[in-house]
Design a protein around this motif. Structure first.
Motif, mmCIF file in Angstrom:
data_model
loop_
_atom_site.group_PDB
_atom_site.id
_atom_site.type_symbol
_atom_site.label_atom_id
_atom_site.label_comp_id
_atom_site.label_asym_id
_atom_site.label_seq_id
_atom_site.Cartn_x
_atom_site.Cartn_y
_atom_site.Cartn_z
ATOM 1 N N TYR A 114 24.176 76.621 23.308
ATOM 2 C CA TYR A 114 25.458 76.379 23.411
ATOM 3 C C TYR A 114 26.493 77.557 23.325
ATOM 4 C CZ TYR A 114 29.698 73.740 22.214
ATOM 5 O OH TYR A 114 31.158 73.376 22.150
ATOM 6 N N ARG A 115 27.448 77.684 24.135
ATOM 7 C CA ARG A 115 28.465 78.514 24.059
ATOM 8 C C ARG A 115 29.890 77.844 23.736
ATOM 9 N NH1 ARG A 115 25.903 81.355 28.398
ATOM 10 N NH2 ARG A 115 25.781 83.595 27.798
ATOM 11 N N THR A 116 30.186 78.172 22.463
ATOM 12 C CA THR A 116 31.691 77.653 22.067
ATOM 13 C C THR A 116 32.526 77.933 23.082
ATOM 14 O OG1 THR A 116 31.934 79.268 20.710
ATOM 15 C CG2 THR A 116 31.463 77.402 19.587
ATOM 16 N N ASN A 117 32.600 78.957 23.677
ATOM 17 C CA ASN A 117 33.746 79.416 24.644
ATOM 18 C C ASN A 117 33.612 78.832 25.986
ATOM 19 O OD1 ASN A 117 35.220 80.971 22.973
ATOM 20 N ND2 ASN A 117 34.172 82.809 23.568
ATOM 21 N N ASN A 118 32.326 78.570 26.363
ATOM 22 C CA ASN A 118 31.882 78.011 27.697
ATOM 23 C C ASN A 118 30.850 77.172 27.483
ATOM 24 O OD1 ASN A 118 31.851 77.862 30.578
ATOM 25 N ND2 ASN A 118 31.170 79.613 30.941
ATOM 26 N N VAL A 154 30.680 84.995 32.125
ATOM 27 C CA VAL A 154 29.807 83.950 31.244
ATOM 28 C C VAL A 154 30.297 83.502 30.137
ATOM 29 C CG1 VAL A 154 27.332 83.320 30.953
ATOM 30 C CG2 VAL A 154 27.870 84.773 32.935
ATOM 31 N N GLU A 155 30.486 84.382 29.253
ATOM 32 C CA GLU A 155 30.908 84.281 27.825
ATOM 33 C C GLU A 155 32.013 83.286 27.872
ATOM 34 O OE1 GLU A 155 29.042 84.419 25.709
ATOM 35 O OE2 GLU A 155 27.686 85.793 26.250
ATOM 36 N N GLY A 156 32.890 83.577 28.924
ATOM 37 C CA GLY A 156 34.056 82.511 28.919
ATOM 38 C C GLY A 156 35.310 83.252 29.579
ATOM 39 N N ALA A 157 35.832 82.388 30.596
ATOM 40 C CA ALA A 157 37.030 83.211 31.409
ATOM 41 C C ALA A 157 38.049 83.622 30.421
ATOM 42 C CB ALA A 157 37.468 82.111 32.252
ATOM 43 N N GLU A 158 38.565 82.886 29.514
ATOM 44 C CA GLU A 158 39.664 83.020 28.488
ATOM 45 C C GLU A 158 39.218 84.521 27.798
ATOM 46 O OE1 GLU A 158 42.448 82.531 28.050
ATOM 47 O OE2 GLU A 158 42.738 83.575 26.196
ATOM 48 N N LEU A 159 37.970 84.695 27.374
ATOM 49 C CA LEU A 159 37.491 85.852 26.647
ATOM 50 C C LEU A 159 37.848 86.943 27.635
ATOM 51 C CD1 LEU A 159 36.616 86.647 23.975
ATOM 52 C CD2 LEU A 159 34.148 86.426 24.729
#
Ligand code: ADP
Length: 654
Positions: A114-118, A154-159
Motif C-alpha cells: 500500500y502507498r498512501t500517496n498512490n 510512481v510514489e505519487g504525482a503530487e510528490l
C-alpha cells in the motif's frame, strides 16, 4: 636656520612614538581581522554540528513514527492479512499527523502492499532497495536517499510535482545538465513488522521529501541563528544540496526569492562531493560572501549524494571589524595625541631651564650682576645652572676686587696730588722768601752804605747843635727852633741806627735768654715809650719755661716792637695779652691785642721794609724783627681781623 631645542626634543620623542603607534595599529588591525574571521569561522563550524543534529533529529522523528507504527500488533495483523483497507486506515492518518511525505507498507517479499500517496500503484517489487532489503532482515534502517524521477512518479504525482526543481542556468555548464531536476532527495526510515511469533510479515517505509522542504532549512536557521538580522537580512542561512543543486535553502537571490535551483561552486563541489571532505572557509554564495561550512550527505551505501550547508553573512562581521578597527584607531589616535601633549609638555619643561639659562646669560652680558638661576633639576642642566651661578658669583667677586683696587688707586692719586700741591705751595713760598731775602739784602746793602755816609755828618750836626743849644738861652726867641733841630737830629740818628740793624751790620752776642723774664722787663718799661692809658695788660707765662739760646738785646727789640705795635693799634684802649708756651722743643711767644686789626690786603706787606700805615712810622720794626727771628732759626706768624684785633706769634727753637 634656527631649530629650537624644544622642537628637537619633541621630534625625538614623537618619531619613536609614531613608529610604535603605527606598528601597534598594524598589528592590532591584523589581529582584529584574523581573530574576528577565525571566531566567525569557528562559530560556523559549530553551527554545522547543530544543523547536522537537527537533520538527524528529523530522521529520528521519521524513524520513531515508522518504528512505533511497525511494532503495533494491529499493523502486523493488517500486513499479515494483506488487507489494504486496514493498512490504509493505519498509515494515512499517521502520515498526515506526523507530516510524512511518504508512508507505505511492503510485504515480506519486498512487494508494495500500500502507498498512501498512490494507493493505485502496488505490487511492484522494491526488494532491491537497500532500505527494504535490510529492513526485511529485521533492521530498522534510516538514511538519506535519492529517488529517481521515474520512481518519484510512481510514489505519487503530487510528490513528483513537489520534487521538481527548475535549475537556474549558470555559466559553469556541467555535462548532462538539465534545466529541471526531477529526482527527489528524501529522508527515509524502514522498519520490519513482525507477527506475534516474531516472523517478519512485512515492512513499513516512511519518508520526508527534502526538495523544496523549506520547513527543515528554516528550522535549522531559526534554531542555530535565532533569527539574527543585519541590515534587514537574516545573518544565518542553511541549505540542503542534491548533488550540487540547492533543493532547499533560505539563501535569497537578488530578487529576494529563495535561491533554489542554483548550484554549488566548483571548488566546494570538488572538495565536499567528490572528496567527501568538509569545507569550512569563506565562500561566495549566490550573491554574497559568507563564512560557510559544508559537509557531505552520504547515502546508505556511503556515497555522497548531496551536502548540508550553514553560513553566516560576512557583511555584519566586516562591519564589526570596521567598527572595532575604527575604535582601535581612535584609541591609538587619542593615545598618540596624549603622547604628543605629554612629549610637548616634557620638552617644554626640559627646554625651560635652558631658556632661563640663555636669558640669564643675556642679562649678565648686558651688565646685570646679581642674577641667580633657580634651576634645581638633578641633571646636566642643573649642573650647568650651578656652574653658571658660580661663574656669576666669581665674576661679581672679581669686579668688586677691581673696583676696590680702583678706589685704592684713586685715593693714592688724590693723596699724591695733595702732597704735590703742598710741595708746590711750599716751593712758591720758598721762592717768595728767596725773592724777599734778596730784596732785603739789596736794600740792606744800600741802606748800610747810606747810613754809613750819613753817620759822620750827623755826628758833626749833632755836636754843633749841642753847642748852639748851650749858646742860646732857654728863653730866647729862636731857642725852640734850635731844640727842634736837636730832636730831629736824634730821630735821624735813630733811623740810621735802625737801618744799620736792619742791614745786620750789628754782631750777635749769643747767650742764654729767659724769655719770661725778658717779657716781664719789657712790660714794666714799655710805659716810657708809649702811653698805656686804657690798656689792660694780661700776662700768661708758661712754667717751667726753658731758657733759649740767642741774642738777648735783639730778642728784646723784637718783643718790644710787637708790644708797641699792639698798644698803638688800641688808641682808645683794649686788652693786651702776652703769653708763652712750650711744645716739642719750641718756645712760642704770643702778643695779642683787641685793636684795629690789619686789612687783608696789607697782611702780605707788613714785613716789607718801609711799609707803614702810621704817620711818623718808619716801617722798619716788623722787617727788622722778621730778620732777627729768622737768624735765630724761628718764624713769625700773624692772624688778624679788621676791627677785632691781631695775634702775632713768634716760634723759636729752644
Ligand atoms: P711802624 O710801626 O713804624 O709803622 P712796623 O714795621 O713796626 O713799622 O709796622 C708796620 C705796619 O704794620 C704798621 O704801620 C701797622 O700798619 C702794622 N702793624 C704792626 N703791628 C700792628 C698791630 N698790632 N695792629 C695793627 N697794625 C699793626
Amino acid at each position: 636656520m634656527r631649530f629650537p631645542i624644544k622642537a628637537k626634543l619633541t621630534i625625538a620623542t614623537l618619531i619613536p612614538l609614531s613608529v610604535a603607534i603605527f606598528i601597534c595599529w598594524l598589528t592590532g588591525v591584523f589581529i582584529l581581522n584574523s581573530k574576528i574571521a577565525s571566531q566567525a569561522q569557528d562559530k560556523v563550524r559549530n553551527d554545522l554540528n547543530s544543523a547536522r543534529e537537527i537533520y538527524l533529529n528529523e530522521i529520528s522523528h521519521i524513524r520513531d513514527v515508522v518504528k512505533f507504527t511497525a511494532t503495533a500488533p494491529y499493523t502486523a495483523d493488517a500486513l499479515a492479512k494483506g488487507k489494504t483497507g486496514d493498512i490504509a486506515s493505519i498509515l494515512t492518518p499517521l502520515k498526515t499527523a506526523e507530516k510524512l511525505d511518504l508512508f507505505m507498507a511492503l510485504d515480506a517479499t519486498g512487494k508494495v502492499l500500500y502507498r498512501t500517496n498512490n494507493p493505485a500503484a502496488s505490487g511492484d517489487d522494491r526488494s532491491k532497495s537497500l532500505f527494504v532489503a535490510r529492513a526485511l532482515k529485521g533492521e530498522i534502517v534510516t538514511g538519506t536517499s535519492i529517488i529517481p524521477p521515474a520512481e518519484m512518479v510512481v510514489e505519487g504525482a503530487e510528490l513528483a510535482r513537489r520534487a521538481t526543481i527548475g535549475v537556474v542556468p549558470t555559466p559553469r555548464a556541467r555535462s548532462a545538465e538539465e534545466s529541471v531536476e526531477r529526482a527527489g532527495m528524501m529522508l527515509i526510515a524502514a522498519a520490519p513488522v513482525r507477527d506475534r511469533a516474531g516472523n517478519i510479515v512485512g515492512i513499513l517505509v516512511g519518508g520526508v521529501l527534502l526538495n523544496n522542504n523549506n520547513a527543515l532549512v528554516d528550522k535549522i536557521k531559526n534554531i542555530v541563528y535565532e533569527g539574527v538580522q543585519s541590515g534587514g537580512k537574516d545573518v544565518g542561512s542553511a541549505t540542503i544540496f542534491l548533488g550540487d543543486l540547492r533543493i532547499a535553502t533560505n539563501v535569497l537571490n537578488s530578487g529576494g526569492k529563495r535561491a533554489v535551483g542554483t548550484r554549488l561552486s566548483e571548488e566546494v563541489y570538488n572538495r565536499v562531493i567528490l572528496r567527501k571532505e568538509k569545507w569550512i572557509d569563506g565562500a561566495f554564495v549566490v550573491n554574497n560572501w559568507y563564512f560557510t561550512a559544508y559537509e557531505p550527505i552520504l547515502s546508505l551505501e556511503g556515497v555522497p549524494i548531496g551536502c548540508l550547508y550553514v553560513g553566516m553573512l560576512e557583511k555584519p562581521y566586516t562591519a564589526i571589524k570596521f567598527k572595532l578597527g575604527f575604535i582601535f584607531s581612535g584609541v591609538l589616535l587619542l593615545g598618540g595625541m596624549i603622547g604628543f601633549s605629554v612629549s610637548g609638555y616634557i620638552s617644554t619643561r626640559l627646554a625651560r631651564p635652558i631658556r632661563e639659562l640663555e636669558n640669564m646669560a643675556r642679562r649678565v652680558a648686558s651688565g646685570e650682576r646679581n642674577v641667580q638661576i633657580r634651576v634645581h633639576t638633578r641633571d646636566e642642566i642643573g649642573d650647568l645652572a650651578g656652574q653658571f651661578n658660580e661663574m656669576t658669583r666669581t665674576l661679581m667677586q672679581r669686579e668688586e676686587d677691581i673696583r676696590e683696587l680702583n678706589r685704592d688707586l684713586e685715593q693714592k692719586v688724590q693723596q699724591r696730588t695733595a702732597e704735590l700741591e703742598e710741595k708746590n705751595l711750599l716751593l712758591v713760598k720758598t721762592r717768595q722768601e728767596l725773592v724777599r731775602a734778596e730784596k732785603l739784602a739789596a736794600i740792606g746793602e744800600l741802606a748800610a752804605g747810606v747810613a754809613h755816609e750819613i753817620n759822620n755828618p750827623m755826628a758833626i750836626i749833632r755836636g754843633n747843635t749841642e753847642l748852639l743849644q748851650m749858646s742860646v738861652p732857654p728863653d730866647a726867641d729862636n731857642r725852640e727852633e734850635v731844640d727842634t733841630i736837636f730832636q730831629q737830629t736824634g730821630r735821624v740818628e735813630r733811623i740810621v741806627a735802625n737801618l744799620l740793624r736792619f742791614a745786620r751790620q750789628e754782631r750777635r752776642h749769643l747767650g742764654s735768654v729767659s724769655v719770661n723774664g725778658l717779657l716781664r722787663e719789657i712790660v714794666s718799661q714799655v710805659g716810657h715809650q708809649v702811653p698805656l692809658a686804657g690798656i689792660d695788660i694780661r700776662e700768661e707765662y708758661a712754667a717751667p719755661m726753658p731758657e733759649i739760646e740767642g741774642d738777648g738785646d735783639q730778642l728784646r727789640q723784637v718783643f718790644t716792637n710787637l708790644v708797641i705795635n699792639a698798644v698803638q693799634a688800641m688808641p682808645s684802649g683794649g686788652e693786651l695779652t702776652i703769653c708763652t708756651e712750650t711744645d716739642a722743643g719750641d718756645c712760642m711767644i704770643t702778643v695779642a691785642d683787641t685793636g684795629s686789626g690789619i686789612a687783608p690786603e696789607n697782611l702780605e706787606q707788613i714785613f716789607n721794609p718801609f711799609f707803614t700805615t702810621k704817620t711818623g712810622g718808619t716801617g722798619l720794626g716788623l722787617s727788622v724783627s722778621y730778620g732777627i727771628v729768622r737768624d735765630h732759626g724761628g718764624r713769625i706768624e700773624v692772624r688778624s681781623e679788621p676791627d677785632k684785633g691781631s695775634v702775632f706769634r713768634v716760634v723759636l727753637p729752644v
